[in-house]
Design an enzyme around this catalytic site. Sequence first.
Site, PDB file in Angstrom:
ATOM      1  N   THR A 201      -2.785  -2.216   6.243  1.00 39.89           N
ATOM      2  CA  THR A 201      -0.952  -2.626   5.792  1.00 39.89           C
ATOM      3  C   THR A 201       0.028  -1.776   7.269  1.00 39.89           C
ATOM      4  O   THR A 201       0.485  -2.394   7.480  1.00 39.89           O
ATOM      5  CB  THR A 201       0.150  -2.251   4.703  1.00 39.89           C
ATOM      6  OG1 THR A 201      -1.346  -0.877   4.318  1.00 39.89           O
ATOM      7  CG2 THR A 201      -1.394  -3.321   3.709  1.00 39.89           C
TER       8      THR A 201
ATOM      9  N   LYS B  53       3.436  -2.907   9.021  1.00 41.74           N
ATOM     10  CA  LYS B  53       4.853  -2.095   9.137  1.00 41.74           C
ATOM     11  C   LYS B  53       4.621  -2.005  10.917  1.00 41.74           C
ATOM     12  O   LYS B  53       5.995  -1.873  11.567  1.00 41.74           O
ATOM     13  CB  LYS B  53       4.393  -0.180   9.015  1.00 41.74           C
ATOM     14  CG  LYS B  53       4.269  -1.142   6.979  1.00 41.74           C
ATOM     15  CD  LYS B  53       3.445   0.250   6.603  1.00 41.74           C
ATOM     16  CE  LYS B  53       3.332   0.272   5.191  1.00 41.74           C
ATOM     17  NZ  LYS B  53       1.895   1.038   4.899  1.00 41.74           N
TER      18      LYS B  53
HETATM   19  C1  26W Z   1     -13.299   5.222  -6.777  1.00 41.97           C
HETATM   20  C2  26W Z   1     -13.275   5.426  -5.075  1.00 41.97           C
HETATM   21  C3  26W Z   1     -12.526   4.212  -4.337  1.00 41.97           C
HETATM   22  C4  26W Z   1     -10.925   5.281  -4.199  1.00 41.97           C
HETATM   23  C5  26W Z   1      -9.903   3.954  -3.360  1.00 41.97           C
HETATM   24  C6  26W Z   1     -12.396   3.139  -4.244  1.00 41.97           C
HETATM   25  C7  26W Z   1     -11.808   2.603  -3.891  1.00 41.97           C
HETATM   26  C8  26W Z   1     -10.289   2.664  -3.514  1.00 41.97           C
HETATM   27  C9  26W Z   1      -9.510   1.685  -2.584  1.00 41.97           C
HETATM   28  C10 26W Z   1      -9.641   0.297  -2.596  1.00 41.97           C
HETATM   29  C11 26W Z   1      -9.658   2.146  -1.216  1.00 41.97           C
HETATM   30  C12 26W Z   1      -8.444   1.409  -0.355  1.00 41.97           C
HETATM   31  O1  26W Z   1      -7.319   2.173  -0.495  1.00 41.97           O
HETATM   32  N1  26W Z   1      -8.651   0.510   0.230  1.00 41.97           N
HETATM   33  C13 26W Z   1      -7.384  -0.562   1.651  1.00 41.97           C
HETATM   34  O2  26W Z   1      -6.505  -0.735   0.098  1.00 41.97           O
HETATM   35  C14 26W Z   1      -5.251  -1.327   1.061  1.00 41.97           C
HETATM   36  C15 26W Z   1      -4.955  -2.635   0.216  1.00 41.97           C
HETATM   37  O3  26W Z   1      -5.289  -3.919   0.065  1.00 41.97           O
HETATM   38  C16 26W Z   1      -6.016  -2.136   2.124  1.00 41.97           C
HETATM   39  O4  26W Z   1      -4.927  -2.361   3.486  1.00 41.97           O
HETATM   40  C17 26W Z   1      -7.007  -1.492   3.068  1.00 41.97           C
HETATM   41  O5  26W Z   1      -7.565  -2.745   4.049  1.00 41.97           O
HETATM   42  C18 26W Z   1      -8.163  -1.335   2.074  1.00 41.97           C
HETATM   43  O6  26W Z   1      -8.934   0.092   2.868  1.00 41.97           O
END
Ligand code: 26W
Length: 794
Positions: free
Chosen positions: A633, A637
């Site tokens: 994202t 921006k």
């Molecule tokens: C449980 C551990 C954990 C922590 C955070 C698993 C998964 C996450 C998130 C899903 C990680 C995350 O922030 N993913 C991001 O999400 C954004 C919003 O959709 C995307 O733009 C990013 O590409 C993606 O990495």
Amino acid sequence: MRTDITAEQIKNKMAEFVRADSGKSADRGTLWDYWSALSRAVVDLLADDWEKTRDTYDVVRQEHYFSAEFLVGRSMLNNLVNLGIYEKAQEAVAAYGVNLTDVLEQESDPGLGNGGLGRLAACFLDSCATMNLPVTGYGILYRYGLFRQQLAGGFQKEVPDSWMESGYPFVVRREDERVKVHYNDFDVWAVPYDMPITGYGTRNVNRLRLWKPEPAQEFDFNLFNSQRFDDAVIERNRVNDIWRVLYPNDTSYDGKVLRVRQQYFFVSASLQDIVRRYKIAHGTDMSHFAEFNSVQINDTHPAIGIPELMRILVDENGVEWTDAWKIVTSVFAYTNHTVMAEALEKWDAGIFQYLFPRIFQIIDGINIQFRNELLAQKLPLSLIDELSPMMDGRVRMAYLSIYGSRAVNGVAELHTEILKRDTLKEWYRLWPEKFSNKTNGVTPRRWLRSCNPELSALITELLGSDAWVTDLDRLSELTPYAKDDRVMERFLAIKRGSKQRLAEYIFAKEGVEIDAESVFDIQIKRLHEYKRQLLNILYVLDLYHRIKADPTISLPPVTVIFGAKAAPGYFRAKAIIKFITETARIINTDPDIDGRIKVVFIENYNVSNGERMFPAADISEQISTAGLEASGTGNMKFMMNGAVTLGTCDGANVEIAEAVSDDNIYIFGCRVENMESTRAYYNPRWHYENIPGLKRVLDHLIDGSMDDGGTGMFRDLYNGLITGSNWQPADVFFVLGDFDDYRKVRDLVYHDYTDRLSWARKCWLNVANSGRFSSDRTISDYANEIWKITPSKI
Ligand code: 26W
């Protein structure tokens, strides 16, 4: 907009709040007193509309956005701009002899999220309010946000972020709406703290409800009186643990009991809250619950809501299991945010058994039902095992989420395709109608209108109104001005001003002098191997050597800026930070380089300093290994603020490329569709030995020219890229494989930059084509296709 509010009114309210809060007369306040008073004045001015909005929403179909993270950033400026009272606030604070910009700097930055997923939730709330949509955010009031990052000798150090310790008026406690959350070992109160979410140019005020745990048992005076102080406070400590920490892992799953406790805490409290309000508005018959309520789960973190709503329906409301399941599967919808295997939550069933045996029973029941359903379809047992929500003593939260939801979506076209073709292909085969794509977006209010007022003013002037702020597709009308050199000169001057301000900020904060005439090439995002900050810094080191070898090489002066927090336990990510800061030290002080390259690592990247960096960027680095960045994202921006993307064919970069056409973006690297075949014969050592320049830069990691403080972390980085280990092949993120192409394209970008006007046109066309990356577009897609809600204006 609130044309009814006057500067005088704001000034008087501030005086009252300064007096009431600090017992001083208004003209003796500190900057912090004025910030606090102004924020209370803003909440005060919103109160009536806020109440009205809630009453309006309570009788219509509503959406509830469940998320463990809301990375909201500062509130004040956003609210002043949304209400259209910025100038009036300026006037009001001027009466006390202070400057509004200084007052705004007093606000802490609530970092209640890690990265993309948390910031997306915050952008969504902004869009929902702006579009008058009946949507409420539900999450956890973390006492400490994501850690503050400090650099000590170039190493990351984490310090607690006590964002609300000295009071934060934009969250309001609602004692009267507390609910009890039950665990096997103890009960807690969940007390809601509400944050008003204003929209741009509307009087609707939406709500972000953050729950805070408090002890439900009376304090044990018997223990206390018998001198067993420790035991008497133990209960309180256990409760405090629940809101103390935001888990700092971004994409790597860690099966900590406390994290499930947190998840259940906010999800149970939120569902109880929703059910209670449903009954007030519609009576006790639960059969219409799903007509009025929908819940979006932001990744699997709130997935425990699925068995919890079953429990509430079956145990507390006497609904039959099959009817309850129909309701549950009409209520929930699930968004997936990553395909990285290490991010998929798989909890030990034992944790559920221990913390909430009833929830465990229900999950077991759901699992049995799932298996029977598939058996009845004569599907092979091996497939059923593969897909079961509970298997081998583990609860697979993603599978529970898909089975328990009516809709599943990815966050960019490519990401959704990968889910369907690969990660979730069997699920897609079974329930194709559940799957859809909702490409992410960002709010143009914070990420253009507020953070870049100069560019916003130019756009408004050219388009004849500020309607673009809530209808970003109108930016396409800017396209013809790309041919107007006078407009391009003004655009360049605005960019130059933003770069100058960032340079001053960097000098003040980091003590590094940078040249506002240089190319600002920026990579800001969480530190992760798949995002490949390493690829970026290897290019920089190589450029350094090339300039030393041949000072006549023709490239403009460049400033390479990094901002990134590493998860505290992620050793390699921390090594990469140290590698960047070491490289910066060597390059920035080398007289041969003479300022032609500057490398800056911005400490503590967060929403607030992001707001300074996006407007100042020339180049946006989006260089993840193809297939691994679900969307991104930050890329959007940068685009909105007129930076050109240098990126791989990954996530939303693909759609950005479509939007701007090939001339206005720089794409490089191996594509997803070739990844598998390329990897089959990929030999990073060959690249190390044969790609000109690679050995020269990589050997810095092992030849003693750079200092890792005796940690061995540089040797580990080197091994990770070239030799691999017993548990991991070398260079899984294809850094060396993409290096040569990256270098070629990045050189070209720098070369193209020197043609001022043609560069300005590229940047301008990025702004003009950024309309579809407004979170308003994303939210109207969710609202129409998944949530089935319509605007409800107060
Ligand atoms: C449980 C551990 C954990 C922590 C955070 C698993 C998964 C996450 C998130 C899903 C990680 C995350 O922030 N993913 C991001 O999400 C954004 C919003 O959709 C995307 O733009 C990013 O590409 C993606 O990495």
